[in-house]
Design a protein around this motif. Sequence first.
Motif, mmCIF file in Angstrom:
data_model
loop_
_atom_site.group_PDB
_atom_site.id
_atom_site.type_symbol
_atom_site.label_atom_id
_atom_site.label_comp_id
_atom_site.label_asym_id
_atom_site.label_seq_id
_atom_site.Cartn_x
_atom_site.Cartn_y
_atom_site.Cartn_z
ATOM 1 N N HIS A 98 0.806 -1.211 0.000
ATOM 2 C CA HIS A 98 0.000 0.000 0.000
ATOM 3 C C HIS A 98 0.844 1.268 0.000
ATOM 4 N N ALA A 99 1.895 1.318 0.800
ATOM 5 C CA ALA A 99 2.712 2.528 0.905
ATOM 6 C C ALA A 99 3.349 2.889 -0.432
ATOM 7 N N GLU A 100 3.790 1.888 -1.180
ATOM 8 C CA GLU A 100 4.409 2.151 -2.488
ATOM 9 C C GLU A 100 3.370 2.678 -3.477
ATOM 10 N N LEU A 101 2.181 2.127 -3.419
ATOM 11 C CA LEU A 101 1.114 2.600 -4.302
ATOM 12 C C LEU A 101 0.721 4.035 -3.950
ATOM 13 N N GLU A 102 0.676 4.341 -2.661
ATOM 14 C CA GLU A 102 0.348 5.707 -2.249
ATOM 15 C C GLU A 102 1.414 6.700 -2.688
ATOM 16 N N GLY A 103 2.677 6.272 -2.691
ATOM 17 C CA GLY A 103 3.743 7.130 -3.194
ATOM 18 C C GLY A 103 3.547 7.456 -4.667
ATOM 19 N N PHE A 104 3.124 6.459 -5.435
ATOM 20 C CA PHE A 104 2.829 6.683 -6.850
ATOM 21 C C PHE A 104 1.667 7.646 -7.016
ATOM 22 N N PHE A 105 0.602 7.460 -6.225
ATOM 23 C CA PHE A 105 -0.562 8.344 -6.336
ATOM 24 C C PHE A 105 -0.195 9.788 -5.981
ATOM 25 N N ALA A 106 0.666 9.964 -4.985
ATOM 26 C CA ALA A 106 1.089 11.316 -4.610
ATOM 27 C C ALA A 106 1.855 11.969 -5.758
ATOM 28 N N ASP A 114 -10.221 16.358 -7.214
ATOM 29 C CA ASP A 114 -10.625 15.180 -6.445
ATOM 30 C C ASP A 114 -11.284 14.103 -7.302
ATOM 31 N N SER A 115 -12.199 14.517 -8.179
ATOM 32 C CA SER A 115 -12.935 13.539 -8.980
ATOM 33 C C SER A 115 -12.003 12.747 -9.890
ATOM 34 N N ALA A 116 -11.101 13.443 -10.576
ATOM 35 C CA ALA A 116 -10.173 12.757 -11.477
ATOM 36 C C ALA A 116 -9.271 11.795 -10.715
ATOM 37 N N THR A 150 2.067 15.593 -10.520
ATOM 38 C CA THR A 150 2.325 15.740 -11.951
ATOM 39 C C THR A 150 1.129 16.357 -12.664
ATOM 40 N N LEU A 151 -0.068 15.907 -12.319
ATOM 41 C CA LEU A 151 -1.266 16.472 -12.944
ATOM 42 C C LEU A 151 -1.379 17.966 -12.649
ATOM 43 N N ASP A 152 -0.986 18.368 -11.445
ATOM 44 C CA ASP A 152 -0.965 19.795 -11.113
ATOM 45 C C ASP A 152 0.093 20.518 -11.938
#
Length: 259
Positions: free
Chosen positions: A190-198, A216-218, A203-205
């Motif tokens: 989970h922690a590695e996946l959360e790092g990717f999501f962060a 939030d929706s995206a 990046t999207l910003d």
Amino acid sequence: MDTTNAIDLADRIRIVLVGTQHPGNIGSAARAIKTMGLHRLVLVAPQKFPHNEADMMAAGAEDVLNAAVEVATLAEAVADCRLVLGCTARSRRVQLRELRPREAAASVRVEAGAGGEVALVFGRERTGLDNDELQLCHAAVHIPANPEYSSLNLAAAVQVLSYEVRLALLGEGDAPPAVIATANPEAVPHAELEGFFAQLADTLDAIDFHKGRAPDSAMRKLRRLFVRTGLDHKEVRLLRGILADAQRMARLAGTRDAG
């Protein structure tokens, strides 16, 4: 009935209680999971623990209570997990795949059988899990209680899920129609996946993907997409490499514009 295998699989399953308000519920939950052959209890920011009332309500499950791990956040509690299921009432706040208890238990059995760490998460007595905590779950588990009186005590909810997990670990019960689990020994924790999501959110910003719209929706939709794939370590490294290049190009573009 392969009880030895059930014991081995139970070692990979944790019950997580978030923000528990009443210490007696912690003791009752410890008793509930012990009766079903589980023993790992994680407490996220309990309001009163340790406490005499918890000890009294444990009623023979003091070993589970004494071995309970206390952490500050749900992210910390599930950092090494490959499957996180949140027990919650139906909610439109966060769109998650919804499982019945038997489906959830089958998912737990598959993931634990593949060597993955699994968490069953229960929220606060009155308010349940908040939006940020639900975002950390791969799916929601809904107990189909009487709609005219659906109030279910925390320890009772823990008992229902623990019972279904017990049946699944022993290979009993009907085969459920839906299972959510990676069953992939290479799937990232989970922690590695959360790092990717962060990094994905940053990046999207950076590339102005949202163009003034709320992100939030995206991000919820992208989370669901990537969670379904059961990403492994190599795939996460590849995706993060792409994101790093996109961030670098965004910085270069910003420098040129500023010049």
